[in-house]
Design a protein around this motif. Structure first.
Motif, mmCIF file in Angstrom:
data_model
loop_
_atom_site.group_PDB
_atom_site.id
_atom_site.type_symbol
_atom_site.label_atom_id
_atom_site.label_comp_id
_atom_site.label_asym_id
_atom_site.label_seq_id
_atom_site.Cartn_x
_atom_site.Cartn_y
_atom_site.Cartn_z
ATOM 1 N N SER A 124 0.724 -1.133 -0.117
ATOM 2 C CA SER A 124 -0.016 -0.043 0.020
ATOM 3 C C SER A 124 0.800 1.178 0.003
ATOM 4 O O SER A 124 0.378 2.221 -0.822
ATOM 5 N N ARG A 125 1.890 1.334 0.715
ATOM 6 C CA ARG A 125 2.796 2.553 0.733
ATOM 7 C C ARG A 125 3.779 2.571 -0.635
ATOM 8 O O ARG A 125 3.593 3.919 -0.877
ATOM 9 N N ILE A 126 3.919 1.310 -1.350
ATOM 10 C CA ILE A 126 4.613 1.732 -2.759
ATOM 11 C C ILE A 126 3.507 2.110 -3.677
ATOM 12 O O ILE A 126 3.692 3.103 -4.492
ATOM 13 N N THR A 127 2.422 1.665 -3.562
ATOM 14 C CA THR A 127 1.095 2.185 -4.549
ATOM 15 C C THR A 127 1.074 3.620 -4.195
ATOM 16 O O THR A 127 0.741 4.525 -5.300
ATOM 17 N N ASN A 128 1.081 4.005 -2.998
ATOM 18 C CA ASN A 128 0.745 5.497 -2.669
ATOM 19 C C ASN A 128 2.097 6.541 -3.257
ATOM 20 O O ASN A 128 1.901 7.480 -3.961
ATOM 21 N N LEU A 129 3.364 5.928 -2.974
ATOM 22 C CA LEU A 129 4.433 6.679 -3.581
ATOM 23 C C LEU A 129 4.449 6.663 -5.393
ATOM 24 O O LEU A 129 4.609 7.534 -5.695
ATOM 25 N N GLU A 130 3.781 5.518 -5.923
ATOM 26 C CA GLU A 130 3.705 5.437 -7.478
ATOM 27 C C GLU A 130 2.926 6.387 -7.610
ATOM 28 O O GLU A 130 3.136 7.075 -8.725
ATOM 29 N N LYS A 131 1.746 6.570 -7.004
ATOM 30 C CA LYS A 131 0.757 7.752 -7.407
ATOM 31 C C LYS A 131 1.195 9.054 -7.298
ATOM 32 O O LYS A 131 1.024 9.834 -8.241
ATOM 33 N N ARG A 132 1.977 9.199 -6.137
ATOM 34 C CA ARG A 132 2.470 10.523 -6.200
ATOM 35 C C ARG A 132 3.508 10.917 -7.088
ATOM 36 O O ARG A 132 3.380 11.921 -7.630
ATOM 37 N N LEU A 133 4.328 9.850 -7.613
ATOM 38 C CA LEU A 133 5.219 10.216 -8.587
ATOM 39 C C LEU A 133 4.439 10.525 -10.116
ATOM 40 O O LEU A 133 5.024 11.232 -10.615
ATOM 41 N N VAL A 134 3.639 9.841 -10.240
ATOM 42 C CA VAL A 134 3.060 9.857 -11.581
ATOM 43 C C VAL A 134 2.503 11.106 -11.493
ATOM 44 O O VAL A 134 2.368 12.035 -12.460
ATOM 45 N N GLY A 135 1.691 11.613 -10.492
ATOM 46 C CA GLY A 135 1.166 13.015 -10.314
ATOM 47 C C GLY A 135 2.065 13.978 -10.705
ATOM 48 O O GLY A 135 2.021 15.109 -11.432
ATOM 49 N N LEU A 136 3.464 13.914 -9.957
ATOM 50 C CA LEU A 136 4.484 14.856 -10.214
ATOM 51 C C LEU A 136 4.794 14.872 -11.524
ATOM 52 O O LEU A 136 5.174 15.956 -12.250
ATOM 53 N N GLY A 137 5.132 13.507 -12.357
ATOM 54 C CA GLY A 137 5.345 13.507 -13.520
ATOM 55 C C GLY A 137 4.627 14.050 -14.575
ATOM 56 O O GLY A 137 4.892 15.072 -15.360
ATOM 57 N N GLN A 138 3.291 13.966 -14.315
ATOM 58 C CA GLN A 138 2.149 14.672 -15.239
ATOM 59 C C GLN A 138 2.068 16.113 -15.083
ATOM 60 O O GLN A 138 2.149 16.964 -16.014
ATOM 61 N N GLN A 139 2.458 16.624 -13.784
ATOM 62 C CA GLN A 139 2.538 18.089 -13.739
ATOM 63 C C GLN A 139 3.579 18.574 -14.405
ATOM 64 O O GLN A 139 3.623 19.710 -15.066
ATOM 65 N N ARG A 140 4.938 18.011 -14.304
ATOM 66 C CA ARG A 140 6.001 18.339 -14.930
ATOM 67 C C ARG A 140 5.968 18.605 -16.314
ATOM 68 O O ARG A 140 6.319 19.327 -16.975
ATOM 69 N N PRO A 173 0.757 3.880 -13.980
ATOM 70 C CA PRO A 173 2.115 3.745 -13.303
ATOM 71 C C PRO A 173 2.973 3.022 -14.303
ATOM 72 O O PRO A 173 4.392 3.587 -14.481
ATOM 73 N N SER A 174 2.644 1.794 -14.705
ATOM 74 C CA SER A 174 3.641 1.171 -15.315
ATOM 75 C C SER A 174 3.884 1.876 -16.631
ATOM 76 O O SER A 174 5.074 1.693 -17.180
ATOM 77 N N GLN A 175 3.112 2.173 -17.278
ATOM 78 C CA GLN A 175 3.449 3.171 -18.535
ATOM 79 C C GLN A 175 4.331 4.421 -18.332
ATOM 80 O O GLN A 175 4.980 4.668 -19.121
ATOM 81 N N PHE A 176 3.939 4.923 -17.140
ATOM 82 C CA PHE A 176 4.796 6.103 -16.905
ATOM 83 C C PHE A 176 6.452 5.714 -16.649
ATOM 84 O O PHE A 176 7.245 6.287 -17.247
ATOM 85 N N TRP A 177 6.525 4.364 -15.911
ATOM 86 C CA TRP A 177 7.880 4.116 -15.689
ATOM 87 C C TRP A 177 8.479 3.649 -16.874
ATOM 88 O O TRP A 177 9.837 3.512 -17.109
ATOM 89 N N SER A 178 7.660 3.364 -17.828
ATOM 90 C CA SER A 178 8.193 2.675 -19.179
ATOM 91 C C SER A 178 8.850 3.710 -20.077
ATOM 92 O O SER A 178 9.380 3.571 -21.200
ATOM 93 N N LYS A 179 8.462 4.915 -19.877
ATOM 94 C CA LYS A 179 8.664 6.147 -20.816
ATOM 95 C C LYS A 179 10.220 6.285 -20.721
ATOM 96 O O LYS A 179 10.894 6.351 -19.696
#
Length: 694
Positions: free
Chosen positions: A613-629, A684-690
């Motif tokens: 659950s913690r890793i899932t939350n961190l992935e969601k946060r990273l995806v949000g930050l990447g999309q914002q960037r 998140p998987s598509q995000f990390w595969s970029k």
């Protein structure tokens, strides 16, 4: 009125140690009358079953409320608790606190209901209540209200039935007095801590209550006796680890409970002739409650834990067998003077009937007596036939004597009832005296009331004395007359017996003569035939004996081989037993290790879920930050392209002048939107595969 004993079962909740060790239940409740053991498919059916969540009030309403009504109607009643140690017997009977309404047990509630009924009873009824409290400790009866009385004895008579001689009996008039006496008795009762219970009862306690009620209008008196018994629990020495005096107490408790079970077995076995009530003080006191004149309710208390499954099964089997016992209860009613007079008149009438029968018998004997028993062979055959005079005379005399004896026993019983009435009258006078003394001590009435009460008591005494004298005179007259008639009847019976003996002797002599005359001719022939039969029988017996010897030798050889085979089996059984014990130890260790591994697996799974659950939350946060960037960069590029196009628009050709500024901006925005949709990942998987992610 004949009815079966009522048996009800109560299961206690699991204690703290059983809950902490995660012990399973060994019972399954089908309904409120049926229970099943998990290792046994046979159901146990009782009058009612109380689950572990049942309250004290529910137990009293179902088990003991009807017993109170029976006692006040003049019946004998008994309620006793049976079960293993630490199963909740004392809690059920007395409760954890007799002053707290929610936690008081059956005994305080019974006494409270008795006095409540007496308060709302009709004015014509006069009540008196006697109270006694004893215990059976090491097969000795101790008085809990007077600790100096340590070895009382059990007696029996026609008036009281089974009773304890010299036991303290106190008259009580309120619930508070009874509660104070119960506290005093419980303080004197033997108890000690054991491995299975903090405060374990080491004795059987018996609380006896006698309620007498007299109807002033009709003059009738009823007496109800109630026995409330809290038995000590059966226990295994291997579990309780008893030593010294505690071990002796366990032996005495288990012995008396075994005798109780044996008595119940004999009462329910049709082939049993003798019931061993006298083998124990407990069964002797409960004699009327088990198969006698009483209405009895048994409360079986059990533990639902799997550790006590064996003891629970034994208690349930005890209850199901006790449920088959049938008691015959009757109202204990003291006869009035009118009823006693009526019985006396009926007894006199029966005596007159017996006199008439005796006179008719005497006349028949005088008319049918033969003049000469040796007159002829025909007379002899008539005398020895089925309708012989001697047999008829003997049978008639035996019947009359038996009837006379039965009537005499009944008359003696009625005489005893008259004596009991006399003693009850004396007890009533004594009770009135005690009541007056209590009133004097409590209220201190003036001299006028005191003198009036004394006159009333003297008047009652004179009245009772006159009644007793009249009854004694009637009794003495009846006895004298009965003795005279008895003497006359004995003389007549003796005369008839002499006549019968003389006739029998003459008949035996004539039979001997006839036998000698008839046997002279065929005696020798009969002896020869008998001798030949004996010779043939002897030869057959010798053949059978030889065959039996051969069979015996063969059976000896087979027996020896079987003995050797049995020895080998025993050796193999010992080895198998050792192997089973080793496997049992290994299995126990494996079970413990399995329990530990289950616990570790549960903890690891819990931690893994938390980390995921913690890793899932961190992935969601990273995806949000990447999309914002990405959005910020695209907006920056969009603005730059717009700025460059605006600058180039001024130097472009006139062919593009017809496009307005707004249309250009809209196209640029639509193109930027498509670019954002293509560049922003959907997961998140598509995000990390970029690969071009900055």
């Amino acid at each position: 009125m004949t009815s079966n004993i009522k048996v009800m079962v109560r299961f206690r909740p699991l204690n703290n140690s059983e809950i902490n060790s995660n012990k399973n239940l060994c019972v399954h409740f089908v309904d409120n009358t049926t229970v099943l053991l998990k290792d046994n498919s046979t159901p146990f059916i009782f009058d009612h079953i109380f689950a572990s969540h049942s309250t004290q009030s529910e137990v009293f309403d179902k088990a003991a409320k009807n017993v109170v009504e029976d006692i006040l109607a003049g019946y004998n009643g008994t309620v006793f608790a049976y079960g293993q140690t630490s199963s909740g017997k004392s809690f059920t009977m007395f409760g954890s606190n007799i002053e707290d309404y929610n936690y008081r047990g059956v005994i305080p509630r019974v006494l409270e209901n008795v006095f409540t009924y007496m308060e709302y009873a009709p004015v014509s009824l006069e009540f008196s209540v006697k109270f006694s409290f004893i215990e059976i400790y090491l097969e000795k009866i101790r008085d809990l209200l007077d600790i100096e009385k340590t070895n009382l004895s059990v007696h029996e008579n026609s008036e009281k039935g089974v009773y304890i001689k010299d036991a303290t009996e106190l008259y009580v008039s309120s619930v508070s007095e009874v509660m104070a006496l119960i506290k005093k008795g419980l303080a004197n009762r033997k108890s000690s801590p054991t491995r299975m219970n903090i405060s374990s009862s080491r004795s059987h306690s018996v609380l006896l209550i006698t309620v007498s009620q007299k109807d002033a209008e009709q003059g009738s008196t009823k007496v109800g006796r109630l026995s409330l018994v809290d038995l000590a629990g059966s226990e295994k020495v291997s579990k309780s680890e008893a030593q010294g005096l505690s071990l002796e107490e366990v032996k005495a408790i288990n012995k008396s409970l075994s005798t109780l079970g044996l008595v119940i077995y004999h009462l329910t076995d049709d082939k049993s002739v003798h019931v061993p009530y006298r083998d124990s003080k407990l069964t002797r006191i409960l004699q009327e409650s088990l198969g006698g004149n009483a209405r009895t309710t048994i409360l079986i208390t059990c533990s639902p834990s799997i550790d006590n499954a064996c003891e629970t099964s034994s208690s349930l089997r005890f209850g199901s067998r006790a449920k088959k016992i049938r008691n015959t209860a009757k109202v204990n009613k003291l006869l009035t003077k009118f009823e006693l007079t009526k019985l006396l008149v009926s007894a006199k009438e029966e005596i007159r009937i017996l006199q008439r029968e005796l006179e008719s018998l005497k006349a028949a004997c005088g008319a049918e007596r033969p003049s000469s028993p040796r007159s002829s062979e025909r007379d002899f055959l008539e005398l020895t036939g089925e309708g012989a005079l001697s047999e008829r005379l003997s049978n008639t005399l035996e019947d009359s004597v038996e009837n006379y004896k039965a009537k005499t026993v009944e008359l003696n019983k009625r005489v005893e009832e008259l004596c009991c009435y006399k003693t009850s009258a004396d007890e009533k006078v004594e009770g009135l005296c005690i009541t007056v003394q209590k009133l004097l001590e409590r209220d201190k009435p003036p001299k006028t009331i005191l003198s009036a009460s004394k006159k009333y008591i003297e008047k009652l005494k004179r009245k009772h004395l006159l009644e007793i004298k009249a009854l004694e005179e009637e009794h003495s007259k009846a006895l004298c007359k009965l003795n005279r008639e008895n003497q006359d009847l004995r003389a007549k019976v003796e005369w008839q017996q002499d006549t019968i003996y003389s006739l029998e002797s003459e008949n035996s002599k004539l039979l001997e003569q006839l036998f000698h005359e008839s046997c002279k001719d065929g005696a020798l022939r009969h002896i020869e035939e008998t001798f030949e039969k004996l010779v043939c029988e002897k030869e057959r017996i010798e053949l059978v004996a030889s065959e039996l010897r051969c069979q015996l030798e063969e059976s000896r050889g087979e027996l020896n081989s079987k003995v050797e085979f049995t020895k080998r089996l025993l050796m193999q059984r010992r080895e198998v037993g050792k192997t089973i014990r080793k496997l049992t130890r290994v299995i126990e260790k494996l079970v413990e290790q399995n329990a530990q591994l289950k616990f570790y697996h549960f903890v690891a799974e819990k931690r893994l879920v938390q980390k995921v659950s913690r890793i899932t939350n961190l992935e969601k946060r990273l995806v949000g930050l990447g999309q914002q960037r990405i959005r910020e960069e695209l907006e920056y590029k969009l603005l730059a392209s717009r700025h460059s196009k605006v600058l180039e628009s001024g130097h472009s050709s006139q062919g593009l002048a017809d496009e307005t500024r707004e249309q250009k901006i809209a196209k640029i925005i639509r193109g930027a939107g498509r670019l954002v949709e293509e560049s922003v990942p959907s997961s998140p998987s598509q995000f990390w595969s970029k690969k071009n992610f900055i």
